[in-house]
Design an enzyme around this catalytic site. Structure first.
Site: not given
Ligand code: 13P
Length: 251
Positions: A211, A166
């Protein structure tokens, strides 16, 4: 062949009612056995969400766990306690834990080992900050985060674990890593694990988070070393989350 995983990290969101509703909708829609689907509500919603998951194939996860099993650790929840509530997975080392709550690489390793000891599967998060990417040290940062575990416990512990890449600059910002940027780091992670144990590296599922949306999921999940996603914002909308699960099917 690695079965793709899509995990929803609900973070600090929702009410008892909305968590139950979201879980119910996800269970009803996630019927494709080709994708492992996990939802990770806040601790206090685990029991009720677990009830909603009895019928379907969606699995339960927690967002963190204590490094300790029990004792004078006010405010903590331990891995054996999470196991009692039917959790199969625990997210560890999320960037929000690292940056806001001071979880160091060493603490994350302690938590990882405690989670595995309780029979649960850790989802170990790694990722660089924006300034780290811009100064070209992404691999050094991710390598350090992963290396803390590899040096302490070896690569065999990753046989029963999931890694999530991430990039911090992509979390909740609407900025997604390009599929190639993500693929490059995923390949680096697999290669680094492979230096210790090639079989474990080949079977390791590495998720991308940051996202992910219905519109970009298929392209990301189509990359060779991306085995699914760890989803934040889009996991709070059952339709979006199910569309992302669909995109992981057959990849
Ligand atoms: P977003 O999908 O909201 O960027 O969050 C990603 C994340 O942090 C999942 O753990």
């Amino acid at each position: 062949m690695r079965t793709p995983i899509v995990a929803g990290n609900w973070k600090l969101n929702g009410t008892r009612e909305s968590a139950v509703k979201l879980a119910t909708e996800v269970v009803a829609g996630a019927t494709d056995a080709a994708v492992e689907v996990i939802v990770c509500p806040v601790y206090v919603h685990l029991a009720e969400v677990q009830q909603m998951l009895q019928e379907g194939q969606v699995k339960l996860g927690a967002q963190d766990a204590a490094a300790q099993e029990s004792g004078a650790f006010t405010g903590e929840v331990s891995a054996p306690m999470l196991a009692e509530y039917g959790c199969g997975y625990v997210i560890l080392g999320h960037s929000e834990r690292r940056s806001l709550f001071g979880d160091s690489d060493e603490v994350v390793v302690e938590k990882f080992l405690a989670v595995q000891k309780a029979g649960l599967t850790p989802i170990l998060c790694v990722g660089e900050q924006l300034d780290e990417r811009e100064s070209g040290v992404t691999e050094a940062v991710v390598g350090r985060q992963l290396g803390a575990l590899l040096e302490r416990a070896g690569a065999d512990v990753l046989e029963n674990a999931v890694v999530a890449y991430e990039p911090v600059w992509a979390i909740g910002t609407g900025k997604t890593a390009t599929p190639q940027q993500a693929q490059d780091v995923h390949a680096f992670i697999r290669q680094k694990v492979g230096e210790h144990n090639a079989d474990v590296a080949a079977g390791l599922r590495i998720l991308y988070g940051g996202s992910v949306k219905p519109g970009n999921a298929a392209e990301l999940f189509g990359m060779t070393d991306i085995d699914g996603g760890l989803i934040g914002g889009a996991a709070l909308d059952s339709q979006d989350f199910l569309a992302i699960c669909q995109a992981a099917s057959g990849t």
